[in-house]
Enzyme design. Structure first.
Site, PDB file in Angstrom:
ATOM      1  N   ALA A  12       0.816  -1.216   0.000  1.00  0.00           N
ATOM      2  CA  ALA A  12       0.000   0.000   0.000  1.00  0.00           C
ATOM      3  C   ALA A  12       0.853   1.272   0.000  1.00  0.00           C
ATOM      4  CB  ALA A  12      -0.923   0.010   1.222  1.00  0.00           C
ATOM      5  N   ARG A  14       4.128   3.922  -1.287  1.00  0.00           N
ATOM      6  CA  ARG A  14       4.455   4.564  -2.579  1.00  0.00           C
ATOM      7  C   ARG A  14       5.211   3.610  -3.497  1.00  0.00           C
ATOM      8  NH1 ARG A  14       5.486   9.650   1.056  1.00  0.00           N
ATOM      9  NH2 ARG A  14       6.485   7.991   2.236  1.00  0.00           N
ATOM     10  N   MET A  15       6.255   2.967  -2.976  1.00  0.00           N
ATOM     11  CA  MET A  15       7.037   2.045  -3.801  1.00  0.00           C
ATOM     12  C   MET A  15       6.269   0.745  -4.031  1.00  0.00           C
ATOM     13  SD  MET A  15       9.838   3.304  -4.902  1.00  0.00           S
ATOM     14  CE  MET A  15      10.787   1.864  -5.350  1.00  0.00           C
ATOM     15  N   THR A 101      15.059   0.415   2.953  1.00  0.00           N
ATOM     16  CA  THR A 101      16.385   0.784   3.444  1.00  0.00           C
ATOM     17  C   THR A 101      16.421   0.674   4.969  1.00  0.00           C
ATOM     18  OG1 THR A 101      15.630   3.072   3.266  1.00  0.00           O
ATOM     19  CG2 THR A 101      16.993   2.226   1.482  1.00  0.00           C
ATOM     20  N   HIS A 155      15.716  13.954  -0.874  1.00  0.00           N
ATOM     21  CA  HIS A 155      14.555  13.072  -1.023  1.00  0.00           C
ATOM     22  C   HIS A 155      13.266  13.801  -0.649  1.00  0.00           C
ATOM     23  CE1 HIS A 155      17.607   9.884  -1.163  1.00  0.00           C
ATOM     24  NE2 HIS A 155      16.668   9.132  -1.716  1.00  0.00           N
ATOM     25  N   LYS A 159      10.203  10.663   3.410  1.00  0.00           N
ATOM     26  CA  LYS A 159      11.211   9.616   3.678  1.00  0.00           C
ATOM     27  C   LYS A 159      11.576   9.620   5.155  1.00  0.00           C
ATOM     28  CE  LYS A 159      15.721   7.874   2.152  1.00  0.00           C
ATOM     29  NZ  LYS A 159      15.245   6.486   2.057  1.00  0.00           N
TER      30      LYS A 159
HETATM   31  P1  NAD Z   1       5.839   4.346   2.281  1.00  0.00           P
HETATM   32  O1  NAD Z   1       5.765   4.851   3.682  1.00  0.00           O
HETATM   33  O2  NAD Z   1       5.057   5.037   1.230  1.00  0.00           O
HETATM   34  O3  NAD Z   1       5.435   2.796   2.229  1.00  0.00           O
HETATM   35  C1  NAD Z   1       5.820   1.845   3.191  1.00  0.00           C
HETATM   36  C2  NAD Z   1       4.653   0.870   3.363  1.00  0.00           C
HETATM   37  O4  NAD Z   1       5.077  -0.212   4.176  1.00  0.00           O
HETATM   38  C3  NAD Z   1       3.437   1.507   4.042  1.00  0.00           C
HETATM   39  O5  NAD Z   1       2.265   1.251   3.288  1.00  0.00           O
HETATM   40  C4  NAD Z   1       3.385   0.814   5.404  1.00  0.00           C
HETATM   41  O6  NAD Z   1       2.060   0.666   5.893  1.00  0.00           O
HETATM   42  C5  NAD Z   1       4.024  -0.526   5.050  1.00  0.00           C
HETATM   43  N1  NAD Z   1       4.571  -1.239   6.208  1.00  0.00           N
HETATM   44  C6  NAD Z   1       5.369  -0.766   7.185  1.00  0.00           C
HETATM   45  N2  NAD Z   1       5.673  -1.739   8.054  1.00  0.00           N
HETATM   46  C7  NAD Z   1       5.060  -2.867   7.609  1.00  0.00           C
HETATM   47  C8  NAD Z   1       5.001  -4.202   8.086  1.00  0.00           C
HETATM   48  N3  NAD Z   1       5.639  -4.592   9.191  1.00  0.00           N
HETATM   49  N4  NAD Z   1       4.265  -5.088   7.376  1.00  0.00           N
HETATM   50  C9  NAD Z   1       3.622  -4.724   6.262  1.00  0.00           C
HETATM   51  N5  NAD Z   1       3.644  -3.467   5.769  1.00  0.00           N
HETATM   52  C10 NAD Z   1       4.357  -2.548   6.436  1.00  0.00           C
HETATM   53  O7  NAD Z   1       7.398   4.338   1.899  1.00  0.00           O
HETATM   54  P2  NAD Z   1       8.040   4.282   0.434  1.00  0.00           P
HETATM   55  O8  NAD Z   1       8.332   5.669  -0.017  1.00  0.00           O
HETATM   56  O9  NAD Z   1       7.245   3.373  -0.427  1.00  0.00           O
HETATM   57  O10 NAD Z   1       9.442   3.605   0.759  1.00  0.00           O
HETATM   58  C11 NAD Z   1       9.497   2.285   1.292  1.00  0.00           C
HETATM   59  C12 NAD Z   1      10.949   1.908   1.534  1.00  0.00           C
HETATM   60  O11 NAD Z   1      11.626   1.795   0.273  1.00  0.00           O
HETATM   61  C13 NAD Z   1      11.766   2.932   2.330  1.00  0.00           C
HETATM   62  O12 NAD Z   1      12.650   2.243   3.192  1.00  0.00           O
HETATM   63  C14 NAD Z   1      12.528   3.696   1.267  1.00  0.00           C
HETATM   64  O13 NAD Z   1      13.718   4.250   1.757  1.00  0.00           O
HETATM   65  C15 NAD Z   1      12.815   2.577   0.298  1.00  0.00           C
HETATM   66  N6  NAD Z   1      13.101   2.954  -1.081  1.00  0.00           N
HETATM   67  C16 NAD Z   1      13.995   2.165  -1.723  1.00  0.00           C
HETATM   68  C17 NAD Z   1      14.265   2.392  -3.053  1.00  0.00           C
HETATM   69  C18 NAD Z   1      15.233   1.471  -3.754  1.00  0.00           C
HETATM   70  O14 NAD Z   1      15.497   1.667  -4.960  1.00  0.00           O
HETATM   71  N7  NAD Z   1      15.757   0.467  -3.072  1.00  0.00           N
HETATM   72  C19 NAD Z   1      13.641   3.433  -3.746  1.00  0.00           C
HETATM   73  C20 NAD Z   1      12.726   4.222  -3.049  1.00  0.00           C
HETATM   74  C21 NAD Z   1      12.439   3.952  -1.721  1.00  0.00           C
END
Ligand code: NAD
Length: 261
Positions: A12, A14-15, A101, A155, A159
């Site tokens: 749910a 963003r990523m 991350t 960012h 974040k």
């Molecule tokens: P976000 O807050 O939009 O999404 C995170 C989701 O994870 C939320 O929907 C949250 O409810 C869910 N979540 C949290 N804990 C959970 C759990 N225990 N069980 C199930 N769901 C859970 O964040 P985002 O912007 O999508 O980023 C997510 C992660 O990806 C961050 O750590 C970010 O730094 C990382 N990221 C990595 C890359 C890459 O290329 N590796 C790129 C962008 C973001």
């Protein structure tokens, strides 16, 4: 054709929504499971802005793995959840692609040992954008020729972790390539950044940004700036899809997308 059965944790977010969209668009992949602590019970594809796929978002990763038998679990949750999730998936012998991350070097060591114990592979990449991987590679090359370097990572305001995983990894790679650290001062004020492996990192969080990084090298009479910009989250998807396709052929824990490029 062999279908790859994919589970997305953080579906749910963003990523996670972007990954759900990308996986649903592949002919060789099937979205079989979606897990999040938000929007539980809603259809994962609809949450991602697509037609219904009848994969509801579930709260429990272990139950969803047991019910759907995925080949690959993709984790884009948050720093406080990722370690527990990956341990759960590996213990169920599900290959993992980890984008969230916040994993420390000690976490990575533990995951490496768990991969060996469970004979199950895992790819952890702090940045799935091909351009960011190249930015890190070019930074390593430049580090051999310059006296000092500093990193500015920028960012979106949502974040949660700082510095970014990409900045931390870049700093460690630069330090290994034996670049001198940023110019030291006797007692550094916080504005000089947070040092990782001796390299100062400056974190900017603003609405309007996605994911950006500059590595600035300095030597007598010259500077070199290497910059990468992800201007949309789609930039990460070719790397994520590549990792999903390749991860089961890896041995143990592999860190960095370059491990499958
Ligand atoms: P976000 O807050 O939009 O999404 C995170 C989701 O994870 C939320 O929907 C949250 O409810 C869910 N979540 C949290 N804990 C959970 C759990 N225990 N069980 C199930 N769901 C859970 O964040 P985002 O912007 O999508 O980023 C997510 C992660 O990806 C961050 O750590 C970010 O730094 C990382 N990221 C990595 C890359 C890459 O290329 N590796 C790129 C962008 C973001």
């Amino acid at each position: 054709m062999e279908w790859i059965r994919v589970l997305v944790a953080g579906a749910a977010g963003r990523m996670g929504r972007e990954v759900v969209r990308a996986v649903c668009g592949q002919e060789d992949m099937e979205l079989v499971g979606a897990v999040d602590r938000a929007r539980v019970g809603e259809d994962a594809a609809r949450v991602a802005g697509m037609e219904v796929t009848s994969v509801p978002i579930a709260a429990s990763l272990s139950d969803t793995i047991a019910q759907t038998s995925p080949d690959v679990a993709v984790d884009f949750t948050l720093p406080d959840s990722v370690m527990g999730n990956v341990e759960t998936a590996l213990r169920a012998k599900v290959a993992c692609v980890v984008g969230a991350t916040g994993l420390t070097p000690a976490d990575l060591e533990d995951l490496g040992a768990l991969c060996q114990e469970m004979k199950t592979p895992c790819l952890v990449a702090p940045n799935f954008a091909i351009g960011a991987v190249l930015m890190m590679r070019f930074a390593v090359e430049a580090a051999r020729h310059f006296d000092a370097a500093e990193i500015i990572e920028l960012h979106h305001a949502g974040k949660v972790d700082a510095p970014s995983g990409t900045a931390l990894r870049t700093a460690r790679m630069i330090a290994e390539a034996s670049c001198g650290a940023g110019v030291p001062t006797p007692a550094e004020p916080p504005a000089r950044g947070q040092r990782e492996a001796g390299i100062p990192i400056h974190s900017v969080r603003l609405p309007g940004l996605v994911a950006h990084q500059e590595v600035i090298f300095g030597a007598v009479g010259q500077t070199l700036t290497i910059r990468h910009d992800s201007i949309s989250r789609e930039s990460f998807m070719p790397g994520v899809l590549l990792a999903i396709r390749k991860v089961r052929g890896l041995k143990g824990l592999v860190v960095g997308l370059e491990g499958v490029m």
